[in-house]
Enzyme design. Sequence first.
Site, PDB file in Angstrom:
ATOM      1  N   GLU A 154      37.898  48.474  36.143  1.00 30.05           N
ATOM      2  CA  GLU A 154      38.572  49.574  35.453  1.00 30.05           C
ATOM      3  C   GLU A 154      38.331  49.509  33.944  1.00 30.05           C
ATOM      4  OE1 GLU A 154      41.505  48.248  38.767  1.00 30.05           O
ATOM      5  OE2 GLU A 154      39.790  47.440  37.661  1.00 30.05           O
ATOM      6  N   CYS A 207      45.293  45.705  39.124  1.00 24.50           N
ATOM      7  CA  CYS A 207      46.208  44.575  38.955  1.00 24.50           C
ATOM      8  C   CYS A 207      47.178  44.854  37.812  1.00 24.50           C
ATOM      9  CB  CYS A 207      45.431  43.289  38.695  1.00 24.50           C
ATOM     10  SG  CYS A 207      44.558  43.268  37.104  1.00 24.50           S
ATOM     11  N   CYS A 232      44.903  45.417  34.423  1.00 27.47           N
ATOM     12  CA  CYS A 232      44.138  46.662  34.463  1.00 27.47           C
ATOM     13  C   CYS A 232      45.055  47.877  34.404  1.00 27.47           C
ATOM     14  CB  CYS A 232      43.291  46.713  35.726  1.00 27.47           C
ATOM     15  SG  CYS A 232      41.966  45.494  35.749  1.00 27.47           S
ATOM     16  N   SER A 248      14.387  11.634  42.441  1.00 23.60           N
ATOM     17  CA  SER A 248      14.613  13.071  42.607  1.00 23.60           C
ATOM     18  C   SER A 248      14.398  13.851  41.313  1.00 23.60           C
ATOM     19  CB  SER A 248      16.043  13.318  43.106  1.00 23.60           C
ATOM     20  OG  SER A 248      16.997  12.860  42.160  1.00 23.60           O
ATOM     21  N   LEU A 267      26.691  15.895  34.687  1.00 20.68           N
ATOM     22  CA  LEU A 267      27.497  16.993  35.229  1.00 20.68           C
ATOM     23  C   LEU A 267      28.148  17.812  34.127  1.00 20.68           C
ATOM     24  CD1 LEU A 267      29.218  15.224  38.281  1.00 20.68           C
ATOM     25  CD2 LEU A 267      27.070  16.495  38.222  1.00 20.68           C
ATOM     26  N   ARG A 270      25.443  22.673  29.911  1.00 20.74           N
ATOM     27  CA  ARG A 270      24.600  22.675  28.726  1.00 20.74           C
ATOM     28  C   ARG A 270      24.130  24.090  28.356  1.00 20.74           C
ATOM     29  NH1 ARG A 270      23.347  17.920  31.374  1.00 20.74           N
ATOM     30  NH2 ARG A 270      21.531  18.706  32.492  1.00 20.74           N
ATOM     31  N   GLY A 312      25.888  14.585  47.404  1.00 23.46           N
ATOM     32  CA  GLY A 312      24.662  14.613  48.183  1.00 23.46           C
ATOM     33  C   GLY A 312      24.818  15.177  49.587  1.00 23.46           C
TER      34      GLY A 312
END
Length: 357
Positions: free
Chosen positions: A55, A78, A87, A171, A208, A211, A289
């Site tokens: 909106e 909302c 909104c 890796s 982690l 950047r 992993g």
Amino acid sequence: MASSPASLHLRRAADLAQRGRLRVEPNPVVGCVLVRAGRIVGEGWHAEWGGAHAEVAAIRAAGSMARGATAYVTLEPCCHHGKTPPCADALIAAGIREVVYAHADPNPQASGSGPGRLRAAGVAVRRVRPDARVRRQLAPYLAHRAGRRPWVIAKWAMTLDGRIAAAGGDSRWISGDEARALIHERFRASVDAILIGAGTLRADDPALTNRSSRGGTPLRVVAAGRGPLPSRARIFRDGGPTLLALPAACRPPRGVAHLFCGSGGRVDLQALLRVLQSRGISRLLVEGGGALLGSLFDRRLVDQVAAVVSPKIIGGLHAPGPVGGRGGRRIGESLALTDRLVQAIGEDLLIEGLIRR
């Protein structure tokens, strides 16, 4: 839905809403069309997590032409403060004459309150029956609202033959510079937390961090078992926000924030996700992993996938793949992606999609 003016404008709003897919979850995809004197004067959609709602985007596009217009929106407006202001207030301030919306919002903070505030301000409000396309668009949001956990994005980089590392554990780097930069810009910059398993911590010692030039600093979360953890890992030394999830009776490294959830040497992932949500984590990126991702897929706790495929072949029977766990015994038990997007990034391909429920 009959081909009335309202249905035609809501179809256009649904077209716009689709542009936000894979960028706004767990928020809903929403589109909005502003019509004045039978002419569309503004269009908008929720384009990114934490960004302007549909909106507001439509009002900005319409400018002064928004006054006296009718807003056609796929989801009820909302009226609460989240990452953006209400909104409903924006529609009132813009001088919108009428709001027509297709689907109610199950969020307790929103349901019914937005239309109520609009009516109190003298704005006419009408709800119409949503068509099948709007219901499909909102299905992931509706399912997520019922699940009481963060939106989980599984991300990995793999070779063309499905390996995330060589048999010896190396890796770096499978994907190219362009793909790694995009992952930061599109994902790490837009999530509240990043989750990895203890094996990834030991093998890669990842930072982690985000950047990119946008977004904040996500919480780093490690799901660990009974095995020893490297006390000199970067995420334990750099002072950034970090949380270690452990099964009961395990001893965490000194000075590391931690919580206990699980027993028998294993973290209860469902319990962990509930705790993270209770701490304000709405959007969670899981970067491996294979054991952690396999457990999440086995438990149907993944909502979205982002896989970078590099045109390299490693080979080797013992080179690891991205998803472990029990998996399916037959092809018919495999998980399928909807809303797929394939994008070339340098030499790599990024494949995205939502897990079909």
